[in-house]
Write an enzyme that holds these catalytic residues in place. Sequence first.
Site, mmCIF file in Angstrom:
data_model
loop_
_atom_site.group_PDB
_atom_site.id
_atom_site.type_symbol
_atom_site.label_atom_id
_atom_site.label_comp_id
_atom_site.label_asym_id
_atom_site.label_seq_id
_atom_site.Cartn_x
_atom_site.Cartn_y
_atom_site.Cartn_z
ATOM 1 N N ASP A 114 9.326 0.467 -2.729
ATOM 2 C CA ASP A 114 10.110 -0.042 -1.607
ATOM 3 C C ASP A 114 11.262 0.871 -1.212
ATOM 4 O O ASP A 114 12.228 0.425 -0.588
ATOM 5 C CB ASP A 114 10.644 -1.441 -1.931
ATOM 6 C CG ASP A 114 9.609 -2.518 -1.675
ATOM 7 O OD1 ASP A 114 8.877 -2.399 -0.672
ATOM 8 O OD2 ASP A 114 9.528 -3.464 -2.466
ATOM 9 N N ASP A 172 2.872 -5.248 2.104
ATOM 10 C CA ASP A 172 4.254 -4.879 2.400
ATOM 11 C C ASP A 172 4.454 -3.365 2.410
ATOM 12 O O ASP A 172 5.314 -2.831 3.110
ATOM 13 C CB ASP A 172 5.217 -5.470 1.368
ATOM 14 C CG ASP A 172 4.907 -6.886 0.952
ATOM 15 O OD1 ASP A 172 3.713 -7.226 0.823
ATOM 16 O OD2 ASP A 172 5.853 -7.652 0.708
ATOM 17 N N THR A 231 -3.473 -12.978 -3.728
ATOM 18 C CA THR A 231 -2.106 -13.155 -3.241
ATOM 19 C C THR A 231 -1.160 -13.319 -4.402
ATOM 20 O O THR A 231 -1.568 -13.622 -5.531
ATOM 21 C CB THR A 231 -2.000 -14.369 -2.304
ATOM 22 O OG1 THR A 231 -0.770 -14.294 -1.570
ATOM 23 C CG2 THR A 231 -2.031 -15.693 -3.072
ATOM 24 N N ARG A 243 4.322 -13.597 6.388
ATOM 25 C CA ARG A 243 5.055 -12.337 6.420
ATOM 26 C C ARG A 243 4.122 -11.161 6.139
ATOM 27 O O ARG A 243 4.360 -10.050 6.609
ATOM 28 C CB ARG A 243 6.228 -12.352 5.442
ATOM 29 C CG ARG A 243 7.211 -11.215 5.718
ATOM 30 C CD ARG A 243 8.578 -11.431 5.103
ATOM 31 N NE ARG A 243 8.564 -11.563 3.666
ATOM 32 C CZ ARG A 243 8.764 -12.692 3.009
ATOM 33 N NH1 ARG A 243 8.999 -13.821 3.664
ATOM 34 N NH2 ARG A 243 8.747 -12.727 1.690
ATOM 35 N N TRP A 247 4.000 -7.799 8.271
ATOM 36 C CA TRP A 247 4.083 -6.439 7.733
ATOM 37 C C TRP A 247 2.936 -5.582 8.261
ATOM 38 O O TRP A 247 3.121 -4.422 8.620
ATOM 39 C CB TRP A 247 4.027 -6.444 6.214
ATOM 40 C CG TRP A 247 5.137 -7.069 5.428
ATOM 41 C CD1 TRP A 247 4.985 -7.764 4.254
ATOM 42 C CD2 TRP A 247 6.564 -7.035 5.656
ATOM 43 N NE1 TRP A 247 6.210 -8.169 3.760
ATOM 44 C CE2 TRP A 247 7.191 -7.727 4.593
ATOM 45 C CE3 TRP A 247 7.357 -6.483 6.671
ATOM 46 C CZ2 TRP A 247 8.577 -7.878 4.514
ATOM 47 C CZ3 TRP A 247 8.745 -6.645 6.591
ATOM 48 C CH2 TRP A 247 9.340 -7.328 5.537
#
Length: 398
Positions: A114, A172, A231, A243, A247
């Site tokens: 990230d 993400d 998930t 979300r 993304w």
Amino acid sequence: MRRNFLPILGLLSLFVLGSCSADRDPKIASLKHAVEVADSQLLDAAAELDTTNCFPRSLMPKFRAVDAKDWTSGFFPGSLWQCYRFTGDEKLLAEARKYTDRLEGIQYYKGTHDLGFMVFCSFGQQMETLHDQHSEEVIVEAAKSLISRCDPRIGLIRSWDFGEWNYPVIIDNMMNLEMLFWASKHTGDPVYRDVAVRHADITMKNHFRDDASSFHVVSYNDDGTVESRGTFQGYSDSSAWARGQAWGLYGYTMCYRETGDEKYLKHAERIADFIMRHPNTPADRIPYWDYNAPNIPDAPRDASAAAVISSALFELSTLVPEGEGKKYFDYAETLLMNLSSDAYLAGKGTNGGFILMHSVGHLPADSEIDTPLNYADYYYLEAIGRYLSLRGLDPRRI
């Protein structure tokens, strides 16, 4: 994350009501109020952690602060930079510098995928505001750290270093590729872009179902074959976590902007179509936390997903062929205006200093449910900036 929309103002006549002057337009008045709220709230949140080395993340229900290694650490300084550009408030500038400085050194951290969120949303926003060489150097180092997590046998940037997965990759991670594209353009070294493109291509192949909904986590074997699909934060392995859809939409829209490869544009449009046409989308279009949540219509909403979708659709509206952007612009505008209503926009002095209410972080873990989140605020401000740019308006003069 960012795009200068002013060069495409010639497209505005296709989908913007230009006959209403900004000072009499209720939509612009609503956003003017939202920016005023954001200025006040961000300063309140900054003051809360003035003597610490932390960053505001959410309310759970008490104020939640995190350190630099938290995946959300870059969003608050990024919001400060964005709001400063909107208002010129020198207090915001001082706080933006201070909170960005708290991330100094994180560019060398290789324990997370990230770094795009952490560095490009903070130092990237500082670079856009100040055009400083130091921010550029930090971003390049972060890009080096990020690609170190890519196993060339698999061709993807590894997401997590925990759990029983062999090599987990989450949707993400599409958001962190923008920093790699920037690094290649800035340095002239294609390695960053090559990693980003391969990651996007393999993700597009393995993460998406026939209807363009996305799995959250895909894990790979050492030879690059798929180990599992499922998930972690969504309702079920077969559901569409809201979300996650956001993304994906944002990530592939960005990939098309950076590469011009039509397959990314077509994929972004397919994801947008899934979102915009889904039968479980509520009337105000702020999605439930999962499109397949079992207790709809009583399921929590996710303003963070709505903010990301709105920002992404504003950009997508500028990238499709002439005449096709209006549907994306209109949907994004509706999301933005609903987020700017009293139902989601906090009042000054409330909500722990956060701007938006009613987001969901990790419902299966009973974490951050119906609460403000710093990344909801970040992408909400970005959506405001993109909208005003498309309207040809200077945020400081609305």
